[in-house]
Design an enzyme around this catalytic site. Structure first.
Site, PDB file in Angstrom:
ATOM      1  N   HIS A  88      25.576 -27.524 -36.126  1.00 16.72           N
ATOM      2  CA  HIS A  88      25.703 -29.054 -35.871  1.00 16.72           C
ATOM      3  C   HIS A  88      26.903 -29.161 -34.701  1.00 16.72           C
ATOM      4  CE1 HIS A  88      23.847 -30.246 -39.932  1.00 16.72           C
ATOM      5  NE2 HIS A  88      23.157 -30.626 -38.798  1.00 16.72           N
ATOM      6  N   CYS A 110      30.438 -33.377 -43.870  1.00 17.11           N
ATOM      7  CA  CYS A 110      29.233 -33.391 -44.690  1.00 17.11           C
ATOM      8  C   CYS A 110      29.184 -33.813 -45.945  1.00 17.11           C
ATOM      9  CB  CYS A 110      28.899 -31.770 -44.569  1.00 17.11           C
ATOM     10  SG  CYS A 110      29.081 -30.989 -43.410  1.00 17.11           S
ATOM     11  N   GLU A 146      25.936 -36.932 -45.603  1.00 18.49           N
ATOM     12  CA  GLU A 146      26.323 -37.148 -44.269  1.00 18.49           C
ATOM     13  C   GLU A 146      25.139 -37.058 -43.242  1.00 18.49           C
ATOM     14  OE1 GLU A 146      29.861 -36.942 -40.800  1.00 18.49           O
ATOM     15  OE2 GLU A 146      28.868 -34.959 -41.125  1.00 18.49           O
ATOM     16  N   ASP A 167      20.315 -29.068 -50.684  1.00 16.43           N
ATOM     17  CA  ASP A 167      21.494 -29.270 -49.654  1.00 16.43           C
ATOM     18  C   ASP A 167      21.837 -30.877 -49.758  1.00 16.43           C
ATOM     19  OD1 ASP A 167      21.655 -26.698 -47.828  1.00 16.43           O
ATOM     20  OD2 ASP A 167      19.481 -27.099 -48.098  1.00 16.43           O
TER      21      ASP A 167
END
Length: 265
Positions: free
Chosen positions: A169, A256, A71, A66
């Site tokens: 998120h 992100c 971010e 990932d």
């Protein structure tokens, strides 16, 4: 510190790793196509550079599927940076990988280190006046409290808010458009966490359009959400639509994919 939350000179990105097909996802909607993701990522970087920004491209990290979502690893502020402590165990090493790059750019880099603290910057929305941090499955009260203590000497104010159930998120459901305006889903704005801000709601059924980034004079938004796009155009924003189909399979969005900051001379 005027416009500090959306005017930047630099961005840090990281190339997608081949291992990204094993990335985390809340719901399995298919395996990402690496080549298509790379093409989207290149378009994203080109859009940032077109604003005049310097984009630092870090090498892929195969050990961390990932890691393209840089971010989450850090919060970049005018006075310094703070490395996070991700709430997903498989991502814990990503913040340590980012730290040396931030230390080369900032004189002051702090870190979330409490053993009970978890926080990912995907849960952090910086505005001109405050830092909103959403409690979520990836960010807990201890992490928020530790962040607040670390940034207080820099004159920063942290306000804890809550991410709606089932939303990964806080910024999955919102983004900053300018000093007064936030784009948000109705399920998030209904909580009242944005009192005092001007709100633009994403269109029903286009909730995934809520994660955009305002970068200098441009708003980067994921492609494929025409009603939200038209609302933003009608509000006067200069938009760039970026393909995001593959990152979306891993719960990733526009914010992100970069760390955004202003380099001091």
């Amino acid at each position: 510190m005027s416009d500090r939350s959306y005017r930047f000179t630099h961005a840090i990105t990281r190339k997608p790793a081949a291992s990204i097909i094993a990335g985390l996802r809340a719901v399995d909607t298919g395996t990402p196509d690496l080549a298509l993701m790379q093409a989207h990522h290149a378009a994203y970087i080109a859009a940032l550079r077109a604003t005049g920004a310097t984009v630092i491209e870090l090498d892929a990290l195969d050990a961390y599927p990932d890691s393209v979502f840089v971010e989450d690893t850090a919060l970049c502020l005018p006075s310094g940076a703070v490395t996070m402590r991700p709430g997903a165990p498989s991502r814990l090493g990503e913040a340590a990988e980012m730290a040396p790059h931030l230390e080369a750019l900032y004189a002051d880099v702090k870190r979330i280190s409490g053993p009970d603290s978890f926080i990912e910057a995907g849960d952090i929305l910086m505005t001109e006046t405050e830092i909103l941090v959403g409690r979520s499955a990836r960010t807990n009260a201890a992490g928020i409290a530790e962040l607040a203590a670390l940034v207080a000497p820099w004159g920063e104010t942290v306000r804890e808010v809550h991410t709606p159930p089932g939303v990964l998120h806080f910024k999955t459901d919102c983004s900053l458009l300018d000093a007064e305006t936030i784009l948000a889903t109705r399920r998030l704005s209904a909580t009242g966490c944005f009192t005092g801000y001007r709100l633009i709601d994403v269109a029903e059924g286009e909730e995934a359009a809520a994660n955009t980034i305002r970068f200098n004079d441009v708003v980067l938004m994921p492609a494929g959400f025409p009603r939200t796009r038209d609302a933003l155009l009608a509000a006067g924003y200069d938009l760039r639509e970026i393909g995001n189909s593959e990152c979306a399979k891993l719960d990733g969005g526009m914010s992100c994919l970069s760390l955004r900051f202003t380099s001091k001379p």
